[in-house]
Enzyme design. Structure first.
Site, mmCIF file in Angstrom:
data_model
loop_
_atom_site.group_PDB
_atom_site.id
_atom_site.type_symbol
_atom_site.label_atom_id
_atom_site.label_comp_id
_atom_site.label_asym_id
_atom_site.label_seq_id
_atom_site.Cartn_x
_atom_site.Cartn_y
_atom_site.Cartn_z
ATOM 1 N N ASP A 20 0.872 -1.172 0.000
ATOM 2 C CA ASP A 20 0.000 0.000 0.000
ATOM 3 C C ASP A 20 0.909 1.222 0.000
ATOM 4 O O ASP A 20 2.140 1.091 0.001
ATOM 5 C CB ASP A 20 -0.942 0.000 1.208
ATOM 6 C CG ASP A 20 -2.297 0.628 0.871
ATOM 7 O OD1 ASP A 20 -2.309 1.819 0.482
ATOM 8 O OD2 ASP A 20 -3.316 -0.057 0.987
ATOM 9 N N LYS B 50 -13.412 2.904 -12.765
ATOM 10 C CA LYS B 50 -13.823 1.520 -12.570
ATOM 11 C C LYS B 50 -14.372 0.902 -13.852
ATOM 12 O O LYS B 50 -14.191 -0.295 -14.108
ATOM 13 C CB LYS B 50 -14.842 1.425 -11.439
ATOM 14 C CG LYS B 50 -14.267 1.766 -10.067
ATOM 15 C CD LYS B 50 -13.103 0.843 -9.694
ATOM 16 C CE LYS B 50 -12.634 1.061 -8.265
ATOM 17 N NZ LYS B 50 -11.584 0.111 -7.856
ATOM 18 N N ASP C 289 3.880 3.336 -4.205
ATOM 19 C CA ASP C 289 3.059 4.383 -4.810
ATOM 20 C C ASP C 289 2.606 3.874 -6.169
ATOM 21 O O ASP C 289 3.390 3.825 -7.120
ATOM 22 C CB ASP C 289 3.879 5.663 -4.955
ATOM 23 C CG ASP C 289 3.110 6.779 -5.647
ATOM 24 O OD1 ASP C 289 1.905 6.606 -5.922
ATOM 25 O OD2 ASP C 289 3.726 7.823 -5.935
ATOM 26 N N VAL C 290 1.344 3.477 -6.271
ATOM 27 C CA VAL C 290 0.878 2.845 -7.504
ATOM 28 C C VAL C 290 0.810 3.811 -8.680
ATOM 29 O O VAL C 290 0.677 3.381 -9.831
ATOM 30 C CB VAL C 290 -0.497 2.179 -7.303
ATOM 31 C CG1 VAL C 290 -0.398 1.055 -6.289
ATOM 32 C CG2 VAL C 290 -1.563 3.194 -6.909
ATOM 33 N N TYR D 43 -14.538 8.414 -10.360
ATOM 34 C CA TYR D 43 -14.517 7.053 -9.834
ATOM 35 C C TYR D 43 -15.236 6.103 -10.791
ATOM 36 O O TYR D 43 -14.748 5.007 -11.092
ATOM 37 C CB TYR D 43 -15.177 7.028 -8.461
ATOM 38 C CG TYR D 43 -15.112 5.684 -7.770
ATOM 39 C CD1 TYR D 43 -13.969 5.283 -7.098
ATOM 40 C CD2 TYR D 43 -16.209 4.818 -7.786
ATOM 41 C CE1 TYR D 43 -13.910 4.045 -6.457
ATOM 42 C CE2 TYR D 43 -16.165 3.587 -7.150
ATOM 43 C CZ TYR D 43 -15.009 3.202 -6.494
ATOM 44 O OH TYR D 43 -14.956 1.981 -5.873
ATOM 45 N N THR E 36 -16.659 -0.019 4.460
ATOM 46 C CA THR E 36 -15.234 0.238 4.628
ATOM 47 C C THR E 36 -15.041 1.685 5.069
ATOM 48 O O THR E 36 -15.973 2.491 5.014
ATOM 49 C CB THR E 36 -14.491 0.018 3.304
ATOM 50 O OG1 THR E 36 -14.917 1.033 2.355
ATOM 51 C CG2 THR E 36 -14.775 -1.356 2.718
#
Length: 242
Positions: free
Chosen positions: A40, A158, A64-65, A154, A189
């Site tokens: 993460d 997706k 860091d993606v 978002y 979450t």
């Protein structure tokens, strides 16, 4: 093998493991015997230690993606990977008319979509050389039908992730790399804390728990899903029925 639904000794990289669905996925996979590399933005060291204390195998890394170099270094450092699960995501709750939204849009695409491209591109050659592997990209109901309350960035990220599943599956299938996705609806979450969800729109009348997303993800990485390729599995309490 006692059951087709187990992951004994398989090395699995979970990107986005620090919280929510990613954390539940790590715990479920650990319980099924997977050897875990958890990543993460900040290394989830406490989670890895918890899994090790329970008798599992896990290490933690920071990644860091949004950085291709960082993702490639993570995959290279993980060694022989049997499965990759990409859960990393951000979901800002701003409106597309807000000042600075264009920059936020770029950030969302970088984390939710581009990072998945980096990870899959880095992992697939090694999987092919070893005779196959599994990749699961965690998408969202929002990417299929616009979601319940998510913003445009978002939803777009997706939807792109779901299309990427199919693109990767076409290329990975001939090399026994099975690529699939999961499309959850609203899940309890930290990302959803304080957000109002109309439960009347969900036939089961509740949000899912993170574990209810983690278990189908584990299924897709197991031998029980050996003929599933290119599918984005709906796990949404009946909101969307294709």
């Amino acid at each position: 093998m006692k059951s087709a639904f187990e992951l004994s000794a398989r090395k699995v990289v979970v990107i986005g493991a620090a919280g929510g669905i990613g954390q539940a996925t790590a715990r479920v996979f650990g319980g099924l015997g997977a050897r875990l590399v958890l990543a993460d933005r900040e290394a989830p060291t406490d989670l890895a230690a918890e899994i090790v204390a329970a008798g599992g195998e896990a290490s933690a890394s920071a990644c860091d993606v949004a950085s291709r170099d960082a993702v490639e270094a993570l995959i290279a450092g993980a060694g022989d990977i049997d499965a990759l699960v990409y859960v990393a995501a951000i979901c800002p709750w701003d409106d597309w008319t807000d000042d600075g939204w264009d920059d936020v849009f770029d950030d969302v695409l970088a984390v939710n979509l581009r990072g998945a491209v980096f990870a899959a591109r880095a992992a697939m050659p090694g999987m092919a050389a070893r005779g196959g592997g599994r990749i699961v990209l965690v998408g969202s109901l929002a990417g299929k039908m616009g979601g319940l309350i998510a913003s445009a960035h978002y939803v777009a990220s997706k939807g792109g992730l779901h299309a990427l599943v199919k693109w990767l599956a076409q290329r990975g299938g001939p090399q026994n790399i099975l690529v699939s996705g999961i499309a959850p609806a609203s899940t309890a979450t930290p990302m959803m804390e304080g957000k109002s969800v109309d439960l009347e729109r969900i036939p089961l009348r509740r949000m899912s728990s993170p574990e209810e997303i983690a278990w189908p993800t584990a299924f897709l990485c197991s031998d029980a899903a050996s003929y599933i390729c290119g599918t984005v599995l709906d796990v949404n309490g009946g909101v969307y029925m294709a």
